[in-house]
Write a protein that holds these residues in place. Structure first.
Motif, PDB file in Angstrom:
ATOM      1  N   THR A 201       0.839  -1.206   0.000  1.00  0.00           N
ATOM      2  CA  THR A 201       0.000   0.000   0.000  1.00  0.00           C
ATOM      3  C   THR A 201       0.868   1.248   0.000  1.00  0.00           C
ATOM      4  OG1 THR A 201      -1.793  -1.158   1.135  1.00  0.00           O
ATOM      5  CG2 THR A 201      -1.778   1.254   1.300  1.00  0.00           C
TER       6      THR A 201
ATOM      7  N   LEU B 286       3.914   1.645  -1.157  1.00  0.00           N
ATOM      8  CA  LEU B 286       4.542   1.818  -2.469  1.00  0.00           C
ATOM      9  C   LEU B 286       3.526   2.273  -3.516  1.00  0.00           C
ATOM     10  CD1 LEU B 286       6.842  -1.353  -2.458  1.00  0.00           C
ATOM     11  CD2 LEU B 286       7.552   1.033  -2.135  1.00  0.00           C
ATOM     12  N   ALA B 287       2.336   1.697  -3.496  1.00  0.00           N
ATOM     13  CA  ALA B 287       1.303   2.062  -4.478  1.00  0.00           C
ATOM     14  C   ALA B 287       0.854   3.512  -4.288  1.00  0.00           C
ATOM     15  CB  ALA B 287       0.109   1.117  -4.359  1.00  0.00           C
ATOM     16  N   GLU B 288       0.659   3.949  -3.037  1.00  0.00           N
ATOM     17  CA  GLU B 288       0.218   5.319  -2.767  1.00  0.00           C
ATOM     18  C   GLU B 288       1.240   6.348  -3.240  1.00  0.00           C
ATOM     19  OE1 GLU B 288      -0.586   5.308   1.439  1.00  0.00           O
ATOM     20  OE2 GLU B 288      -2.631   4.535   1.150  1.00  0.00           O
ATOM     21  N   ARG B 289       2.504   5.965  -3.334  1.00  0.00           N
ATOM     22  CA  ARG B 289       3.570   6.881  -3.743  1.00  0.00           C
ATOM     23  C   ARG B 289       4.025   6.625  -5.179  1.00  0.00           C
ATOM     24  NH1 ARG B 289       2.948   6.053   1.254  1.00  0.00           N
ATOM     25  NH2 ARG B 289       3.459   7.587   2.849  1.00  0.00           N
ATOM     26  N   ASP B 290       3.291   5.761  -5.853  1.00  0.00           N
ATOM     27  CA  ASP B 290       3.600   5.408  -7.237  1.00  0.00           C
ATOM     28  C   ASP B 290       5.048   4.942  -7.378  1.00  0.00           C
ATOM     29  OD1 ASP B 290       2.799   4.945  -9.846  1.00  0.00           O
ATOM     30  OD2 ASP B 290       3.428   6.945 -10.523  1.00  0.00           O
ATOM     31  N   MET B 291       5.488   4.141  -6.406  1.00  0.00           N
ATOM     32  CA  MET B 291       6.839   3.584  -6.411  1.00  0.00           C
ATOM     33  C   MET B 291       6.758   2.142  -6.911  1.00  0.00           C
ATOM     34  SD  MET B 291       8.153   5.004  -2.714  1.00  0.00           S
ATOM     35  CE  MET B 291       9.880   4.613  -2.919  1.00  0.00           C
ATOM     36  N   GLY B 292       7.700   1.746  -7.705  1.00  0.00           N
ATOM     37  CA  GLY B 292       7.733   0.379  -8.191  1.00  0.00           C
ATOM     38  C   GLY B 292       8.202  -0.581  -7.119  1.00  0.00           C
TER      39      GLY B 292
ATOM     40  N   ASN C  28      11.663  -2.563  -2.540  1.00  0.00           N
ATOM     41  CA  ASN C  28      11.894  -1.425  -3.406  1.00  0.00           C
ATOM     42  C   ASN C  28      13.333  -0.982  -3.233  1.00  0.00           C
ATOM     43  OD1 ASN C  28      12.102   1.718  -3.472  1.00  0.00           O
ATOM     44  ND2 ASN C  28      10.394   1.220  -4.836  1.00  0.00           N
TER      45      ASN C  28
END
Length: 188
Positions: free
Chosen positions: A124, A126-132, A143
């Motif tokens: 969550t 990583l997804a909220e920060r648009d990180m792969g 990551n």
């Protein structure tokens, strides 16, 4: 003696450390020498032994220090393992899932947790920060920019999280996978 092999230290009984990506894990700072790390860990109530390892390559020696909470752990128990490369300093830190300090990152506890809960929380984040993300050799998400790889560790009949923190100093390598010693991946 062996009955204590699977003892899990409660979260409130663990030292509480903060993680700053690619910079610090509690009192330890990437790049510091073994003697600097030993001084900081002693001040934090830990004792440790420095061991020479197989050379990093033909030009650089490699060492590790295994730290445990002073007088609270058996000599075979390790709470924190620090890895050093000659000329670079501290490059990798492994925190034990059973007894190591609770390391928090951005409010997220990383140590001694149920793996699926941490993976959901990290996913969550990583997804909220648009990180792969990538997968660790054990199949957990990670990551490269965050500089740590969660993993699991056996606690009797269950699994708990542990974490491997690393800084891939560009003088030797460019990825987390390359700076983490091979012996770390075989641990469960």
């Amino acid at each position: 003696m062996y009955a204590d092999l699977w003892t899990v230290v409660g979260d409130t009984d663990r030292d509480q450390w903060e993680y700053t990506p690619l910079t610090t894990v509690g009192p330890l700072q990437f790049g510091m020498s073994p003697s600097e790390a030993a001084t900081r860990m002693t001040a934090a109530g830990f004792t440790g032994d420095l061991v020479e390892m197989h050379p990093w390559n033909s030009q650089r020696s490699q060492h590790k220090a295994e730290f445990r909470k002073t007088q609270e752990r058996e000599p075979y128990q390790t709470d924190v393992t620090a890895y050093y490369v000659e000329g670079v300093g501290l490059t990798c830190i492994v925190v034990d899932g059973l007894s190591g300090p609770q390391v928090s990152f951005d409010g997220m506890g990383l140590i001694g947790r149920i793996p699926s809960q941490l993976m959901n929380e990290l996913g969550t984040y990583l997804a909220e920060r648009d990180m792969g993300f990538t997968f660790t050799p054990q199949g957990d998400i990670a990551n490269q920019e965050l500089g740590f790889m969660p993993g699991v560790q056996r606690a009797g009949d269950m699994l708990l999280t542990r974490a491997v923190f690393a800084n891939p100093d560009d003088r030797i390598v460019y990825t987390l996978d390359d700076v983490i010693p091979g012996e770390v991946w075989g641990h469960h």
